[in-house]
Design a protein around this motif. Structure first.
Motif, PDB file in Angstrom:
ATOM      1  N   UNK A 168     -26.159 -18.871  55.359  1.00  0.00           N
ATOM      2  CA  UNK A 168     -25.789 -17.665  55.456  1.00  0.00           C
ATOM      3  C   UNK A 168     -26.140 -17.454  56.958  1.00  0.00           C
ATOM      4  N   UNK A 169     -25.128 -16.536  57.298  1.00  0.00           N
ATOM      5  CA  UNK A 169     -24.947 -15.918  58.834  1.00  0.00           C
ATOM      6  C   UNK A 169     -25.653 -14.892  58.940  1.00  0.00           C
ATOM      7  N   UNK A 170     -26.341 -14.347  59.684  1.00  0.00           N
ATOM      8  CA  UNK A 170     -27.020 -13.106  60.125  1.00  0.00           C
ATOM      9  C   UNK A 170     -26.767 -12.512  61.234  1.00  0.00           C
ATOM     10  N   UNK A 171     -26.121 -11.298  61.496  1.00  0.00           N
ATOM     11  CA  UNK A 171     -26.059 -10.799  62.621  1.00  0.00           C
ATOM     12  C   UNK A 171     -26.550  -9.416  62.637  1.00  0.00           C
ATOM     13  N   UNK A 172     -26.229  -8.289  63.188  1.00  0.00           N
ATOM     14  CA  UNK A 172     -25.389  -8.467  64.692  1.00  0.00           C
ATOM     15  C   UNK A 172     -26.205  -7.900  65.862  1.00  0.00           C
ATOM     16  N   UNK A 173     -26.377  -8.343  67.057  1.00  0.00           N
ATOM     17  CA  UNK A 173     -26.709  -7.796  68.121  1.00  0.00           C
ATOM     18  C   UNK A 173     -25.800  -7.620  69.145  1.00  0.00           C
ATOM     19  N   UNK A 174     -26.191  -6.630  69.944  1.00  0.00           N
ATOM     20  CA  UNK A 174     -25.041  -6.392  71.224  1.00  0.00           C
ATOM     21  C   UNK A 174     -25.877  -5.941  72.234  1.00  0.00           C
ATOM     22  N   UNK A 175     -25.628  -6.445  73.522  1.00  0.00           N
ATOM     23  CA  UNK A 175     -26.151  -5.921  74.791  1.00  0.00           C
ATOM     24  C   UNK A 175     -25.599  -6.508  75.741  1.00  0.00           C
ATOM     25  N   UNK A 176     -25.447  -5.797  76.768  1.00  0.00           N
ATOM     26  CA  UNK A 176     -24.789  -6.191  78.008  1.00  0.00           C
ATOM     27  C   UNK A 176     -25.837  -6.688  79.077  1.00  0.00           C
ATOM     28  N   UNK A 177     -25.792  -8.136  79.357  1.00  0.00           N
ATOM     29  CA  UNK A 177     -26.738  -8.508  80.255  1.00  0.00           C
ATOM     30  C   UNK A 177     -25.994  -9.662  81.134  1.00  0.00           C
ATOM     31  N   UNK A 190     -31.897  -8.372  58.230  1.00  0.00           N
ATOM     32  CA  UNK A 190     -31.397  -9.290  56.916  1.00  0.00           C
ATOM     33  C   UNK A 190     -32.364  -9.056  55.515  1.00  0.00           C
ATOM     34  N   UNK A 191     -33.535  -9.090  55.958  1.00  0.00           N
ATOM     35  CA  UNK A 191     -34.371  -9.130  54.901  1.00  0.00           C
ATOM     36  C   UNK A 191     -34.360  -7.564  54.231  1.00  0.00           C
ATOM     37  N   UNK A 192     -34.283  -6.609  54.968  1.00  0.00           N
ATOM     38  CA  UNK A 192     -34.287  -5.134  54.284  1.00  0.00           C
ATOM     39  C   UNK A 192     -33.214  -5.300  53.475  1.00  0.00           C
ATOM     40  N   UNK A 193     -31.783  -5.782  53.890  1.00  0.00           N
ATOM     41  CA  UNK A 193     -30.832  -5.782  52.944  1.00  0.00           C
ATOM     42  C   UNK A 193     -30.999  -6.842  51.684  1.00  0.00           C
ATOM     43  N   UNK A 194     -31.397  -7.793  51.943  1.00  0.00           N
ATOM     44  CA  UNK A 194     -31.499  -8.969  51.044  1.00  0.00           C
ATOM     45  C   UNK A 194     -32.980  -9.530  51.085  1.00  0.00           C
ATOM     46  N   UNK A 195     -33.761  -9.051  50.286  1.00  0.00           N
ATOM     47  CA  UNK A 195     -35.102  -9.282  50.369  1.00  0.00           C
ATOM     48  C   UNK A 195     -35.441 -10.849  50.076  1.00  0.00           C
ATOM     49  N   UNK A 196     -34.668 -11.429  49.479  1.00  0.00           N
ATOM     50  CA  UNK A 196     -34.817 -12.995  49.006  1.00  0.00           C
ATOM     51  C   UNK A 196     -34.806 -13.905  50.400  1.00  0.00           C
ATOM     52  N   UNK A 197     -34.325 -13.399  51.529  1.00  0.00           N
ATOM     53  CA  UNK A 197     -34.167 -14.192  52.664  1.00  0.00           C
ATOM     54  C   UNK A 197     -35.534 -14.109  53.164  1.00  0.00           C
ATOM     55  N   UNK A 198     -36.392 -13.398  53.104  1.00  0.00           N
ATOM     56  CA  UNK A 198     -37.775 -13.642  53.674  1.00  0.00           C
ATOM     57  C   UNK A 198     -38.393 -14.886  53.441  1.00  0.00           C
ATOM     58  N   UNK A 199     -37.999 -15.489  52.299  1.00  0.00           N
ATOM     59  CA  UNK A 199     -38.460 -16.795  51.770  1.00  0.00           C
ATOM     60  C   UNK A 199     -37.433 -18.031  52.335  1.00  0.00           C
ATOM     61  N   UNK A 200     -36.393 -17.779  53.026  1.00  0.00           N
ATOM     62  CA  UNK A 200     -35.484 -18.935  53.346  1.00  0.00           C
ATOM     63  C   UNK A 200     -35.734 -19.254  54.748  1.00  0.00           C
ATOM     64  N   UNK A 201     -35.656 -20.477  55.206  1.00  0.00           N
ATOM     65  CA  UNK A 201     -35.589 -20.959  56.401  1.00  0.00           C
ATOM     66  C   UNK A 201     -34.646 -20.759  57.329  1.00  0.00           C
ATOM     67  N   UNK A 202     -34.522 -20.492  58.684  1.00  0.00           N
ATOM     68  CA  UNK A 202     -33.579 -20.258  59.497  1.00  0.00           C
ATOM     69  C   UNK A 202     -33.467 -21.780  60.231  1.00  0.00           C
ATOM     70  N   UNK A 203     -32.039 -22.468  60.156  1.00  0.00           N
ATOM     71  CA  UNK A 203     -31.846 -23.613  60.678  1.00  0.00           C
ATOM     72  C   UNK A 203     -31.935 -23.521  62.296  1.00  0.00           C
TER      73      UNK A 203
END
Length: 386
Positions: A272-281, A299-312
């Motif tokens: 699953x791909x999770x975004x999005x951020x924007x900043x001019x640095x 992402x977890x606010x939209x899909x609570x199950x992601x709280x228990x998923x590992x980010x690679x």
């Protein structure tokens, strides 16, 4: 991706094309993209028109000949792109609103988009889970955009280049755009010698300002940094590209400060791909834990199950930002023979086909399918004139 699309359509128009890149294919912003082909995040106007044209051209690529099609290409028009190879997925986009006020604004936007030719489907609050069973309950409603799609950008760029038949020179740096005594472009100088040509297309993305400067013209392209979180492979639980209605406002914002809005989408490969951020640095490639935490929280606010998923892993890229949020497409009257195809911000993958098609039309002297006036590369120079 933009350069690959320009090469594909220019060769199809009968031109000889050389693609020069100081890095590998898709080694910059393209390789850091999610591969979104979106109409849902575009307000009515020139960019949406370009998105609709591009969406149609991407579908033509996706529905094109397959590897078992052994017919040789017509001379000078390149090969057909294998639609399966670009991993085109017409999964649609679902934009959700958390409050009645946000839903009202989203509904009004969708009405304007629909009048411009976008397919939209209103989704009531009690219907959301039928589209996305793992969504958080309690949302106010949403809008489904069936035309939204996704590709694998690195593969797509490589396959478009291969299909074009253009000569590709990677690991070769352009150091100057050559101009004659009359000011007309006559090629480029590189670290491995000159390449002579009557036309040069600046498709350098986030580095478009640097290439423009090599020709002696200004183009205010700035980098807008963004992070993406990638989860471990999962069974398909997120069916569409799903994002908060706030995302559209963030895309249109002029702020240089950090902005995050939840964007979640599954992929054919499982992660699953999770975004999005924007900043001019600037071109700061530093890892930012606060940004990644904000993405995970959204992402977890939209899909609570992601709280228990590992980010690679997490990665970052730089969107090519122009102050009015429109790309620069077409000839530059300040340097005859110089064309620009850059500044698409976060929409370059999706807008690539339309941009390449329009550039090929202008290179061959044809009337472009869209009015290029809003995309004129010299429009910023005019604004700066007292």
């Amino acid at each position: 991706m933009i350069g690959a699309a320009c090469a594909l359509y220019a060769v199809r128009a009968g031109l000889d094309v050389v693609v020069v890149d100081r890095g590998p294919v898709a080694g910059g912003t393209t390789g850091a993209g999610e591969g979104n082909l979106l109409v849902s995040d575009k307000e009515p106007g020139p960019e949406l028109e370009l998105a609709l044209l591009s969406s149609r051209l991407w579908r033509e690529i996706a529905e094109g000949p397959r590897p078992d099609d052994q017919r040789p290409p017509a001379r000078g028009v390149g090969r057909a792109v294998d639609g399966r190879a670009v991993e085109y997925e017409s999964k649609g986009g679902l934009v959700v609103a958390s409050t009645p006020e946000a839903l009202t604004a989203l509904t009004e936007l969708a009405a304007g988009q629909r009048a411009a030719g976008v397919e939209t489907v209103a989704v009531d609050a009690d219907q959301l889970l039928s589209f996305e069973p793992y969504l958080t309950p309690g949302l106010a409603g949403g809008v489904l955009y069936p035309q939204d799609a996704q590709i694998m950008p690195t593969l797509a760029a490589a396959h478009l280049l291969r299909a074009s038949g253009a000569r590709v020179e990677t690991g070769r740096t352009v150091t100057r755009v050559l101009r004659g005594a009359d000011g007309a472009v006559r090629g480029v100088r590189t670290d491995r010698g000159d390449l002579l040509a009557p036309a040069v297309v600046n498709a350098a993305g986030t580095w478009g300002a640097e290439v423009a400067a090599l020709a002696g013209v200004s183009l205010p392209v700035l980098p807008r940094r963004g992070f993406v979180l990638v989860t471990e492979p999962l069974p398909r639980r997120v069916r569409h590209k799903v994002y908060s209605a706030d995302y559209v406002a963030d895309v249109a914002s002029d702020s240089a400060a950090l902005q995050t809005s939840p964007v979640v989408e599954g992929t054919a490969a499982g992660p699953v791909l999770i975004g999005a951020s924007r900043e001019r640095v600037g071109f700061d490639r530093s890892f930012s834990l606060p940004v990644v935490r904000a993405l995970a929280a959204g992402a977890t606010r939209l899909f609570p199950f992601l709280e228990h998923v590992r980010a690679m892993r997490a990665y970052l890229g730089f969107r090519p930002y122009l102050p009015d949020h429109l790309p620069a497409i077409g000839p530059d009257p300040r340097a005859p023979g110089l064309f620009h195809a850059c500044g698409h911000e976060g929409a370059g993958i999706g807008l690539a086909t339309g941009t390449g098609h329009l550039i090929a039309q202008t290179l061959t002297g044809k009337a472009p399918d869209l009015d290029l006036t809003p995309f004129r590369p010299d429009r910023f120079a005019e604004e700066a004139t007292p």
